[in-house]
Design an enzyme around this catalytic site. Structure first.
Site, PDB file in Angstrom:
ATOM      1  N   ASP A  79     -26.654  45.593 120.539  1.00 17.45           N
ATOM      2  CA  ASP A  79     -26.650  46.565 119.462  1.00 17.45           C
ATOM      3  C   ASP A  79     -25.313  46.594 118.731  1.00 17.45           C
ATOM      4  O   ASP A  79     -24.264  46.243 119.289  1.00 17.45           O
ATOM      5  CB  ASP A  79     -26.945  47.963 120.010  1.00 17.45           C
ATOM      6  CG  ASP A  79     -28.312  48.057 120.664  1.00 17.45           C
ATOM      7  OD1 ASP A  79     -29.205  47.297 120.258  1.00 17.45           O
ATOM      8  OD2 ASP A  79     -28.475  48.884 121.577  1.00 17.45           O
ATOM      9  N   LYS A  80     -25.357  47.066 117.504  1.00 13.37           N
ATOM     10  CA  LYS A  80     -24.152  47.157 116.675  1.00 13.37           C
ATOM     11  C   LYS A  80     -23.003  47.838 117.417  1.00 13.37           C
ATOM     12  O   LYS A  80     -21.878  47.339 117.425  1.00 13.37           O
ATOM     13  CB  LYS A  80     -24.472  47.925 115.391  1.00 13.37           C
ATOM     14  CG  LYS A  80     -23.257  48.237 114.529  1.00 13.37           C
ATOM     15  CD  LYS A  80     -23.611  49.114 113.337  1.00 13.37           C
ATOM     16  CE  LYS A  80     -22.363  49.500 112.549  1.00 13.37           C
ATOM     17  NZ  LYS A  80     -22.684  50.384 111.411  1.00 13.37           N
TER      18      LYS A  80
END
Length: 347
Positions: free
Chosen positions: A144-145
């Site tokens: 994830d970011k």
């Protein structure tokens, strides 16, 4: 744009579909995946016994003469950007990156630039031999970011196929470090009553569910027990903070790799990750147990406290075993340090 021609004959007892037969019989050193072959069929680049076939599901007989015309890799439509990268390892076939929190892996409508792929296109340049017919890095897994840590990226079709096969077979070693609320423990009767949660020797918590996109919030994943995709996460406590324990440093490892898997599984068990804006929730910690500074540090932590710390796999071309480790980043180190500070006496 240059092209090359690949010619071969379909061997005995071919699979019922053309794309599967091509995948089985195409010379291995051509490094063409089944997905790439299916695309070439659709593009009219495959002929069988002198006739172009554009249906990947078409039948093919043994002894049929196949000719495939393959174009040189096209340039990617994604633009290269000069973004610094923390490179842990690089060779002719792959690159291992320690991704910082805040960086998106692949361009998407909400993040068209500034991504890891943009950075890799600039860094690798002409070293990308082409993945799927396009000069681009082969993304075989993502984090994830706002999760930091290790990613392996393919630089060629051959490496992409070999790595993808290992991820599909769940043979890749992946360990994460995270900070969660509470203390997962086999002696906790609450955990014993949660469906999908069990414990293995060594006080290892095992979470087994199905995961699918949430019905009402398309940005979230939801735990299911029918439908969805099978997901297994294991976690053990490394260190406990607070008196009594209210936050734990945990080590998690994945048997499967689904979107948001650790985050949604830990939330399902009632031990959401510190800072997780989607699944973790905001919990008010006792300033008496931690001290006001530590409680405030947890409250203000701006992202899910999750780091991909270990990545191990077999090199897709040489077969050599590779294993990489990345220490937790500075923001998590600072939070752990704050949690270790003793609460100030109120006397």
């Amino acid at each position: 744009m240059g092209t090359r021609t690949i010619e071969f004959v379909i061997a005995d007892a071919p699979p019922p579909r053309l794309d599967k037969a091509l995948s089985r019989d195409v010379p291995a050193d051509e490094n063409l995946s089944r997905t790439r072959l299916a695309r070439l069929v659709e593009e009219g680049a495959v002929s069988v016994d002198g006739k172009v076939v554009t249906d990947a599901k078409a039948k093919v007989a043994e002894g049929a003469a196949v000719c495939i015309t393959v174009s040189e890799a096209d340039e990617s439509h994604i633009g290269p950007e000069d973004i610094p990268l923390d490179i842990v390892h690089e060779d002719a076939d792959l690159i291992v990156i320690n991704k910082p929190a805040g960086m998106v892996v692949h361009p998407a409508p909400g993040s068209p630039s500034g991504t890891l792929v943009n950075a890799l296109l600039h860094h690798c340049g002409d070293d990308l031999s082409g993945v799927g017919g396009v000069k681009r890095p082969g993304i075989v897994h993502r984090i994830d970011k706002d999760t930091s840590g290790l990613l392996v990226v393919a630089k060629s079709d051959a490496a992409h196929q070999g790595l993808a096969a290992q991820f599909e077979a769940h043979s890749v070693e992946r360990y994460y470090r995270a900070l969660c609320y509470g203390v997962p423990d086999a002696n906790d009767p609450r955990l014993r009553g949660i469906k999908g949660v069990s414990f293995e020797p060594g006080n290892v918590m095992r979470i087994t569910t199905q995961l699918a996109r949430h019905k009402h919030d398309r940005q979230k994943q939801a735990v299911l027990f029918h439908g969805g995709r099978h997901a297994v996460t294991r976690a053990r406590v490394v260190e406990v903070f607070g008196q009594p324990g209210a936050v734990s440093l945990i080590e998690c490892w994945l048997e499967t790799g689904r979107t948001h898997q650790i985050r949604v599984h830990m939330a399902h068990a009632g031990h959401g990750l510190v800072g997780d804006p989607v699944y973790g929730g905001k919990r008010k910690l006792s300033a008496r147990s931690f001290g006001a500074d530590a409680a405030e540090a947890v409250r203000r932590f701006p992202r899910q406290a999750l780091h991909a710390a270990v990545l191990g796999f077999e090199h897709p071309l040489t077969g050599a075993r590779m294993r990489f480790e990345a220490p937790v980043p500075q923001d998590m180190k600072a939070l752990i340090s704050a949690l270790k500070q003793p609460a100030k006496s109120r006397d």
